[in-house]
Structures are given as structure tokens and as C-alpha cells.
Design an enzyme around this catalytic site. Structure first.
Site, PDB file in Angstrom:
ATOM      1  N   ASP A  41      25.531  78.807-126.759  1.00  0.00           N
ATOM      2  CA  ASP A  41      24.174  78.254-126.635  1.00  0.00           C
ATOM      3  C   ASP A  41      23.248  79.243-125.940  1.00  0.00           C
ATOM      4  OD1 ASP A  41      24.866  75.935-127.825  1.00  0.00           O
ATOM      5  OD2 ASP A  41      25.000  74.752-125.985  1.00  0.00           O
ATOM      6  N   LYS A  63      19.470  76.070-129.290  1.00  0.00           N
ATOM      7  CA  LYS A  63      19.251  74.897-128.460  1.00  0.00           C
ATOM      8  C   LYS A  63      18.262  75.110-127.342  1.00  0.00           C
ATOM      9  CE  LYS A  63      22.351  71.364-129.085  1.00  0.00           C
ATOM     10  NZ  LYS A  63      23.483  71.689-128.224  1.00  0.00           N
ATOM     11  N   THR A 124      28.570  73.630-112.838  1.00  0.00           N
ATOM     12  CA  THR A 124      27.350  73.033-113.360  1.00  0.00           C
ATOM     13  C   THR A 124      26.131  73.529-112.573  1.00  0.00           C
ATOM     14  OG1 THR A 124      26.344  70.964-114.082  1.00  0.00           O
ATOM     15  CG2 THR A 124      27.440  70.930-111.933  1.00  0.00           C
ATOM     16  N   MET A 176      16.558  69.823-116.827  1.00  0.00           N
ATOM     17  CA  MET A 176      15.602  69.827-117.939  1.00  0.00           C
ATOM     18  C   MET A 176      14.268  69.177-117.570  1.00  0.00           C
ATOM     19  SD  MET A 176      18.169  68.855-121.064  1.00  0.00           S
ATOM     20  CE  MET A 176      19.302  67.786-120.203  1.00  0.00           C
TER      21      MET A 176
HETATM   22  N1  SAH Z   1      25.640  71.781-119.126  1.00  0.00           N
HETATM   23  C1  SAH Z   1      24.670  72.418-118.283  1.00  0.00           C
HETATM   24  C2  SAH Z   1      23.324  71.742-118.331  1.00  0.00           C
HETATM   25  C3  SAH Z   1      22.662  71.796-119.694  1.00  0.00           C
HETATM   26  S1  SAH Z   1      21.061  71.079-119.659  1.00  0.00           S
HETATM   27  C4  SAH Z   1      25.198  72.451-116.844  1.00  0.00           C
HETATM   28  O1  SAH Z   1      26.214  71.821-116.537  1.00  0.00           O
HETATM   29  O2  SAH Z   1      24.576  73.140-116.019  1.00  0.00           O
HETATM   30  C5  SAH Z   1      20.038  72.483-119.358  1.00  0.00           C
HETATM   31  C6  SAH Z   1      19.375  72.417-118.003  1.00  0.00           C
HETATM   32  O3  SAH Z   1      20.275  72.851-116.992  1.00  0.00           O
HETATM   33  C7  SAH Z   1      18.187  73.327-117.860  1.00  0.00           C
HETATM   34  O4  SAH Z   1      17.021  72.772-118.420  1.00  0.00           O
HETATM   35  C8  SAH Z   1      18.080  73.436-116.360  1.00  0.00           C
HETATM   36  O5  SAH Z   1      17.520  72.268-115.797  1.00  0.00           O
HETATM   37  C9  SAH Z   1      19.547  73.466-115.956  1.00  0.00           C
HETATM   38  N2  SAH Z   1      20.041  74.852-115.771  1.00  0.00           N
HETATM   39  C10 SAH Z   1      21.105  75.408-116.365  1.00  0.00           C
HETATM   40  N3  SAH Z   1      21.308  76.672-115.933  1.00  0.00           N
HETATM   41  C11 SAH Z   1      20.318  76.916-115.026  1.00  0.00           C
HETATM   42  C12 SAH Z   1      19.991  78.035-114.221  1.00  0.00           C
HETATM   43  N4  SAH Z   1      20.685  79.180-114.226  1.00  0.00           N
HETATM   44  N5  SAH Z   1      18.913  77.929-113.398  1.00  0.00           N
HETATM   45  C13 SAH Z   1      18.186  76.794-113.349  1.00  0.00           C
HETATM   46  N6  SAH Z   1      18.462  75.705-114.095  1.00  0.00           N
HETATM   47  C14 SAH Z   1      19.519  75.756-114.916  1.00  0.00           C
END
Ligand code: SAH
Length: 255
Positions: A41, A63, A124, A176
Site C-alpha cells: 500500500d 490506497k 501501529t 485518517m
Molecule cells: N494500519 C495502519 C493504519 C492505516 S489507516 C496502522 O496500523 O497504523 C492510515 C492512517 O494511519 C493515516 O491516515 C494516519 O492517520 C495514520 N498513519 C499511518 N502511518 C503514519 C505515520 N507514519 N505518521 C502519521 N500518521 C500515520
């Protein structure tokens, strides 16, 4: 004569963490090194992709918000097809595949088609990004509860449980939420949260481009606009945000 045996493929649903490749699990690295195909992704950082072996096929499934390179059903069908061809497939997702990652949906399709799979958890965003921003999600003086919610509201309508989001002594992590930030803040105030409740928005957490903007529910959208933050951004609401001033350690003096 027996027909040649069909090799059995497998799909590994792997969490890539928030961006810094040092946060990959050992299992993730080992699987990236031996995969035949990696379907990834847009949140997967290029430094993480460097672990994919040179001979492996790479398929970008996209995505970004409003720019779905492949529809979810197409991705599901692709994973089934690759596994049925006997490939070792890594389905690589940002963060943890089971947290706002649609990992469950993809596995349901695989299960329906009898495809073997394994899940490798990742760090996460809530945990990785808050760590790199120096904001502990719980702290005995400030928060005993932590909630993860998505600010990506269906049809632009806000369907979050606002009453539970504004309770005291808790931290709310919003995935998000960048485009809906102003709306989310005003609704929290409307439902009783103090207008001066601390809030942080973190862009590109754990990467060299990380930026942390802190403020209050009433000031943050202006500050975020001023700082020109772009996706991905994670929002953290709660008194723990005050600790950033004392505990920031990563990227504190970027050139
Ligand atoms: N599965 C992912 C989340 C996917 S939804 C997890 O567990 O992290 C995507 C959202 O995750 C983004 O819009 C943002 O809000 C957050 N996100 C993911 N990586 C990030 C990063 N390096 N810095 C800030 N926000 C992040």
C-alpha cells in the site's frame, strides 16, 4: 501418469509499521527477503521496501484517500490468484494490518477460497507515532484509557460516538483525521470537551520528515494549516500531549 503437483502458495499479511524500517519485526524482514511477490500500500515507506529481495515482483495496490489505484475487490482477487499460482505472497500494509487496515476483509476472501495465510503484526501508528513524538498514550497523572478511532467519516457525515470521546482522563488517537480535523474539534467542544484540551497532529511519524504540531481543540486547525501538514497525519487528543514539550526526542532539531 499423475498430473504435476500444483505448488501451494501462501499469503502473509504483514504489518510494515509507521515508516522507520528499524520498527519492522524480524518475521517481516525474513518474509520480505523470501517472497515471490509483494503487494504493498501507499503508506509503506521506501526504506521498508528496500528489504524486498531484488528478484521479487512488486505490485503497488495504492490506497491514497480518493485515489484507489486498485479497488478492494481487485486486491482480494489478486491475492487469491497469486496464491493459487503457487506464489509466496507478502501483502504489506502500513502499521498493523488489523488496525484500520482492512486486513480482516482480505483474509475473509482468502479463507473463502481455501488459501493458506499467516498474519504478522506491525507497530501501529498510534504506538509508533506517539513514541517518536514523545507523547505517552497513557500516564498515571493524565490518562487511564486510550481509544483508537477513525476520522475518515463515511459520506462526510460524522458518525463517531462523541460522548465517549470527550470523557476526561483518556487519550483519543484519531487515524485518517486530517481532512476532518476542524469538524472533529468543533464537535468535541460541542459535546463538552474543554476548548483548551491539548491536541497534537503528527505528520510522517518515525520518518525524517516527521513534524509535530501541538495546540488546543480551538487552535489546532489554524496551526496545522499554517504548518502546511500533509498526509499521513495522526491526531492525539488528551492531557498527555502536554508531555511532548518535555519528552520529545526524535527529529527535535531538523536542519
Ligand atoms: N494500519 C495502519 C493504519 C492505516 S489507516 C496502522 O496500523 O497504523 C492510515 C492512517 O494511519 C493515516 O491516515 C494516519 O492517520 C495514520 N498513519 C499511518 N502511518 C503514519 C505515520 N507514519 N505518521 C502519521 N500518521 C500515520
Amino acid at each position: 501418469m499423475n498430473p504435476p503437483a500444483v505448488p501451494t502458495g501462501c499469503v502473509y499479511l504483514v504489518g510494515a509499521g509507521p515508516g522507520d524500517p528499524e520498527l519492522l519485526t524480524l518475521r517481516a524482514v525474513r518474509l520480505l527477503e523470501k517472497a515471490d511477490v509483494v503487494v504493498y500500500d501507499n503508506l509503506v515507506s521506501s526504506a521498508v521496501l528496500d528489504f524486498v529481495s531484488i528478484g521479487a515482483q512488486r505490485i503497488y495496490a495504492g490506497k491514497r484517500r480518493n485515489e484507489h489505484t486498485m479497488r478492494q475487490e481487485q486486491i482480494n482477487a489478486l491475492l487469491v490468484k497469486l496464491a493459487q499460482e503457487g506464489k509466496q505472497v507478502v501483502r504489506l500494509k502500513g502499521g498493523d494490518p488489523f488496525i484500520f487496515g482492512r486486513g480482516g476483509e482480505e483474509l475473509q476472501t482468502l479463507a473463502k477460497h481455501g488459501v493458506t495465510f499467516e498474519v504478522v503484526p506491525g507497530v501501529t501508528a498510534a504506538s509508533g507515532v506517539s513514541s517518536y513524538a514523545g507523547i505517552p498514550l497513557t500516564h498515571r497523572d493524565h490518562a487511564q484509557t486510550c481509544m483508537f478511532v477513525t476520522g475518515h467519516l463515511k459520506d462526510g457525515s460524522a458518525d463517531l460516538d462523541w460522548h465517549s470521546l470527550v470523557r476526561p482522563n483518556q487519550t483519543v488517537v484519531i487515524y485518517m483525521g486530517l481532512s476532518g480535523l476542524a469538524d472533529i474539534c468543533s464537535r468535541m467542544i460541542l459535546h463538552g470537551a474543554p476548548a483548551d484540551k491539548p491536541i497534537a497532529v503528527v505528520q510522517d511519524g518515525s520518518l525524517a520528515t516527521q513534524k509535530v504540531v501541538t495546540g488546543t481543540l480551538s487552535s489546532i486547525s489554524g496551526l496545522v494549516a499554517q504548518a502546511q501538514l500533509t498526509s499521513p497525519c495522526l491526531t492525539i487528543v488528551g492531557d498527555v500531549v502536554k508531555l511532548h514539550a518535555e519528552l520529545a526526542w526524535f527529529n527535535v532539531n531538523p536542519d
